[in-house]
Design a protein around this motif. Structure first.
Motif, PDB file in Angstrom:
ATOM      1  N   THR A 113       6.238  -5.022  -1.428  1.00 42.16           N
ATOM      2  CA  THR A 113       6.952  -5.301  -0.182  1.00 42.16           C
ATOM      3  C   THR A 113       8.123  -4.349  -0.002  1.00 42.16           C
ATOM      4  N   ALA A 114       8.542  -4.191   1.242  1.00 41.64           N
ATOM      5  CA  ALA A 114       9.689  -3.351   1.569  1.00 41.64           C
ATOM      6  C   ALA A 114      10.380  -3.930   2.798  1.00 41.64           C
ATOM      7  N   VAL A 115      11.710  -3.749   2.874  1.00 45.99           N
ATOM      8  CA  VAL A 115      12.483  -4.276   4.003  1.00 45.99           C
ATOM      9  C   VAL A 115      13.388  -3.185   4.569  1.00 45.99           C
ATOM     10  N   SER A 116      13.700  -3.328   5.841  1.00 47.09           N
ATOM     11  CA  SER A 116      14.626  -2.404   6.499  1.00 47.09           C
ATOM     12  C   SER A 116      16.046  -2.938   6.364  1.00 47.09           C
ATOM     13  N   PRO A 117      17.064  -2.123   6.685  1.00 51.17           N
ATOM     14  CA  PRO A 117      18.434  -2.651   6.749  1.00 51.17           C
ATOM     15  C   PRO A 117      18.550  -3.649   7.903  1.00 51.17           C
ATOM     16  N   TYR A 118      19.577  -4.502   7.850  1.00 48.63           N
ATOM     17  CA  TYR A 118      19.840  -5.404   8.966  1.00 48.63           C
ATOM     18  C   TYR A 118      20.327  -4.594  10.159  1.00 48.63           C
ATOM     19  N   MET A 119      19.898  -5.015  11.352  1.00 46.32           N
ATOM     20  CA  MET A 119      20.280  -4.330  12.580  1.00 46.32           C
ATOM     21  C   MET A 119      20.821  -5.332  13.582  1.00 46.32           C
ATOM     22  N   THR A 145       3.443   1.413  -2.032  1.00 48.35           N
ATOM     23  CA  THR A 145       2.290   2.039  -2.674  1.00 48.35           C
ATOM     24  C   THR A 145       1.600   1.049  -3.602  1.00 48.35           C
ATOM     25  N   LEU A 146       0.310   0.844  -3.358  1.00 47.19           N
ATOM     26  CA  LEU A 146      -0.529   0.024  -4.229  1.00 47.19           C
ATOM     27  C   LEU A 146      -1.291   0.932  -5.184  1.00 47.19           C
ATOM     28  N   THR A 147      -2.052   0.341  -6.097  1.00 45.95           N
ATOM     29  CA  THR A 147      -2.842   1.125  -7.042  1.00 45.95           C
ATOM     30  C   THR A 147      -3.800   2.050  -6.290  1.00 45.95           C
ATOM     31  N   PRO A 148      -3.743   3.358  -6.562  1.00 44.87           N
ATOM     32  CA  PRO A 148      -4.632   4.294  -5.852  1.00 44.87           C
ATOM     33  C   PRO A 148      -6.108   3.972  -6.080  1.00 44.87           C
ATOM     34  N   ALA A 149      -6.907   4.270  -5.077  1.00 44.37           N
ATOM     35  CA  ALA A 149      -8.365   4.145  -5.149  1.00 44.37           C
ATOM     36  C   ALA A 149      -8.816   2.742  -5.536  1.00 44.37           C
ATOM     37  N   SER A 150      -8.153   1.737  -5.019  1.00 44.94           N
ATOM     38  CA  SER A 150      -8.540   0.357  -5.308  1.00 44.94           C
ATOM     39  C   SER A 150      -9.910   0.061  -4.704  1.00 44.94           C
ATOM     40  N   VAL A 151     -10.675  -0.778  -5.385  1.00 44.15           N
ATOM     41  CA  VAL A 151     -11.995  -1.155  -4.883  1.00 44.15           C
ATOM     42  C   VAL A 151     -11.929  -2.462  -4.100  1.00 44.15           C
ATOM     43  N   HIS A 152     -10.747  -3.045  -4.001  1.00 39.42           N
ATOM     44  CA  HIS A 152     -10.584  -4.335  -3.342  1.00 39.42           C
ATOM     45  C   HIS A 152     -10.109  -4.160  -1.898  1.00 39.42           C
ATOM     46  N   PRO A 153     -10.306  -5.182  -1.055  1.00 41.22           N
ATOM     47  CA  PRO A 153      -9.770  -5.126   0.304  1.00 41.22           C
ATOM     48  C   PRO A 153      -8.240  -5.014   0.276  1.00 41.22           C
ATOM     49  N   LEU A 154      -7.706  -4.189   1.168  1.00 42.86           N
ATOM     50  CA  LEU A 154      -6.260  -3.999   1.282  1.00 42.86           C
ATOM     51  C   LEU A 154      -5.788  -4.533   2.623  1.00 42.86           C
ATOM     52  N   MET A 155      -4.680  -5.260   2.625  1.00 39.92           N
ATOM     53  CA  MET A 155      -4.117  -5.807   3.855  1.00 39.92           C
ATOM     54  C   MET A 155      -2.642  -5.461   3.945  1.00 39.92           C
ATOM     55  N   LEU A 156      -2.185  -5.211   5.174  1.00 36.15           N
ATOM     56  CA  LEU A 156      -0.802  -4.823   5.426  1.00 36.15           C
ATOM     57  C   LEU A 156      -0.250  -5.676   6.564  1.00 36.15           C
ATOM     58  N   ALA A 157       0.847  -6.386   6.292  1.00 34.74           N
ATOM     59  CA  ALA A 157       1.436  -7.294   7.287  1.00 34.74           C
ATOM     60  C   ALA A 157       2.872  -6.892   7.598  1.00 34.74           C
ATOM     61  N   ALA A 204      20.745 -16.074  16.498  1.00 25.95           N
ATOM     62  CA  ALA A 204      20.648 -14.922  15.596  1.00 25.95           C
ATOM     63  C   ALA A 204      21.587 -13.814  16.048  1.00 25.95           C
ATOM     64  N   THR A 205      22.177 -13.139  15.075  1.00 26.03           N
ATOM     65  CA  THR A 205      23.044 -11.991  15.369  1.00 26.03           C
ATOM     66  C   THR A 205      22.414 -10.681  14.905  1.00 26.03           C
ATOM     67  N   HIS A 206      21.567 -10.753  13.886  1.00 27.27           N
ATOM     68  CA  HIS A 206      20.945  -9.555  13.322  1.00 27.27           C
ATOM     69  C   HIS A 206      19.470  -9.834  13.031  1.00 27.27           C
ATOM     70  N   TYR A 207      18.755  -8.783  12.713  1.00 26.70           N
ATOM     71  CA  TYR A 207      17.340  -8.896  12.351  1.00 26.70           C
ATOM     72  C   TYR A 207      16.985  -7.743  11.432  1.00 26.70           C
ATOM     73  N   ARG A 208      15.839  -7.866  10.802  1.00 20.44           N
ATOM     74  CA  ARG A 208      15.315  -6.764  10.003  1.00 20.44           C
ATOM     75  C   ARG A 208      13.795  -6.864   9.961  1.00 20.44           C
ATOM     76  N   PHE A 209      13.156  -5.762   9.603  1.00 19.37           N
ATOM     77  CA  PHE A 209      11.704  -5.723   9.473  1.00 19.37           C
ATOM     78  C   PHE A 209      11.332  -5.815   7.997  1.00 19.37           C
ATOM     79  N   ARG A 210      10.206  -6.463   7.731  1.00 21.05           N
ATOM     80  CA  ARG A 210       9.680  -6.548   6.371  1.00 21.05           C
ATOM     81  C   ARG A 210       8.177  -6.302   6.415  1.00 21.05           C
ATOM     82  N   ILE A 211       7.681  -5.553   5.457  1.00 23.18           N
ATOM     83  CA  ILE A 211       6.241  -5.380   5.331  1.00 23.18           C
ATOM     84  C   ILE A 211       5.803  -5.868   3.955  1.00 23.18           C
ATOM     85  N   ALA A 212       4.556  -6.277   3.870  1.00 22.08           N
ATOM     86  CA  ALA A 212       3.944  -6.638   2.591  1.00 22.08           C
ATOM     87  C   ALA A 212       2.521  -6.106   2.601  1.00 22.08           C
TER      88      ALA A 212
END
Length: 301
Positions: free
Chosen positions: A233-239, A255-267, A210-218
């Protein structure tokens, strides 16, 4: 031709198999029913391992020859409990109860993986489905309101999934040697991950080729009742990887739907890539070096 294998197989089938999708009693169900470890059971029943130059797959009389995912060849005797008896005999009531709960856990684990797919794709090991389902089975056992066989994994129990690594081969803590911050705001729906400054060459485990990497969230809001979800989802620039220059603090948010009644997960995942001479970034064919972890879980009141 055969020798006893010291390592137990991934799945124990005490019942008859009718195709790839049906196993009436698997390893987890057996352990729940009998309250003994699978290794203890192997003291009474072990599977033969093929140890000759010629390796076989298929059936000869009542012996089944097969290849496991780790590349080893084994043999086992056919047989087991009749399907109709397993589904109707009162003696197997406890087994049916465990099967129902484990089936629910399997569906829940699949939904979680689907909802976070943009983050975990290419960043999982080959046993992540069983590992995640086992976590949900453990949560199901804590349900105080329903009878055995009708228990469910409660929303409050899902908080124990925080810190779950989708790639057991490469854990996030062993790749990125810095503290990661994560926050979920249920009121606004904002989900953010913050990575403080670090020196890549000193605090980032270099991935071969590998020469580069980036971060991703979902981030996902998961409705287990209807098997649906909302995901962003969102990603960072390559570094560049091998540098002694300290990075600046990085914040990724969705940003997800405000005041959701469902479980929220962030990875969060780290994606390693290789830059070609033309400047194109190619994901490595071997994604085993990509870590992915659940950083935050919010289930509301």
């Amino acid at each position: 031709m055969f020798r006893q294998c010291a390592k137990p197989p991934d799945n124990f089938t005490a019942g008859k198999e009718t195709g790839k999708k049906t196993k009436f009693i698997n390893r987890q169900v057996f352990e729940m029913e009998h309250e003994v470890s699978y290794n203890d059971r192997l003291k009474q029943k072990q599977m033969a391992k093929q140890d000759s130059i010629l390796r076989m797959t298929g059936n000869i009389d009542n012996i089944n020859f097969f290849k496991k995912s780790d590349g080893t060849y084994h043999a086992r005797k056919k047989g087991g409990i009749d399907k109709n008896r397993l589904l109707n005999d009162p003696k197997y009531k406890r087994t049916r109860e465990h099967m129902a709960e484990f089936g629910l856990a399997i569906k829940g684990a699949k939904l979680i993986r689907r909802s976070l797919l943009k983050a975990i794709i290419g960043s999982v090991d080959n046993k992540v489905s069983n590992r995640l389902a086992s976590k949900l089975v453990a949560i199901t056992r804590e349900d105080p309101n329903n009878l055995r066989g009708e228990r469910i994994f409660t929303h409050s129990g899902l908080t124990s999934l925080k810190g779950f690594d989708f790639n057991a081969v490469t854990l996030l803590d062993t790749v990125l040697l810095t503290q990661v911050g994560a926050e979920i705001n249920r009121t606004t729906g904002e989900c953010t991950v913050t990575i403080p400054p670090y020196v890549p060459e000193e605090q980032l485990k270099l991935s071969p080729d590998a020469t580069h990497y980036r971060f991703r969230i979902a981030a996902a809001a998961i409705d287990f009742a209807t098997a649906t979800f909302e995901m962003q989802t969102a990603v960072s620039p390559y570094m560049v990887m091998d540098t002694l220059t300290e990075t600046t603090a990085l914040t990724l948010g969705v940003t997800l739907t405000p005041a959701s009644v469902h479980p929220l997960m962030l990875a969060l995942t780290i994606e390693f890539v290789q830059e070609t001479e033309e400047g194109t970034m190619y994901p490595l064919k071997n994604g085993s070096m990509n870590p992915c972890r659940i950083e935050a879980v919010s289930v509301g009141g």
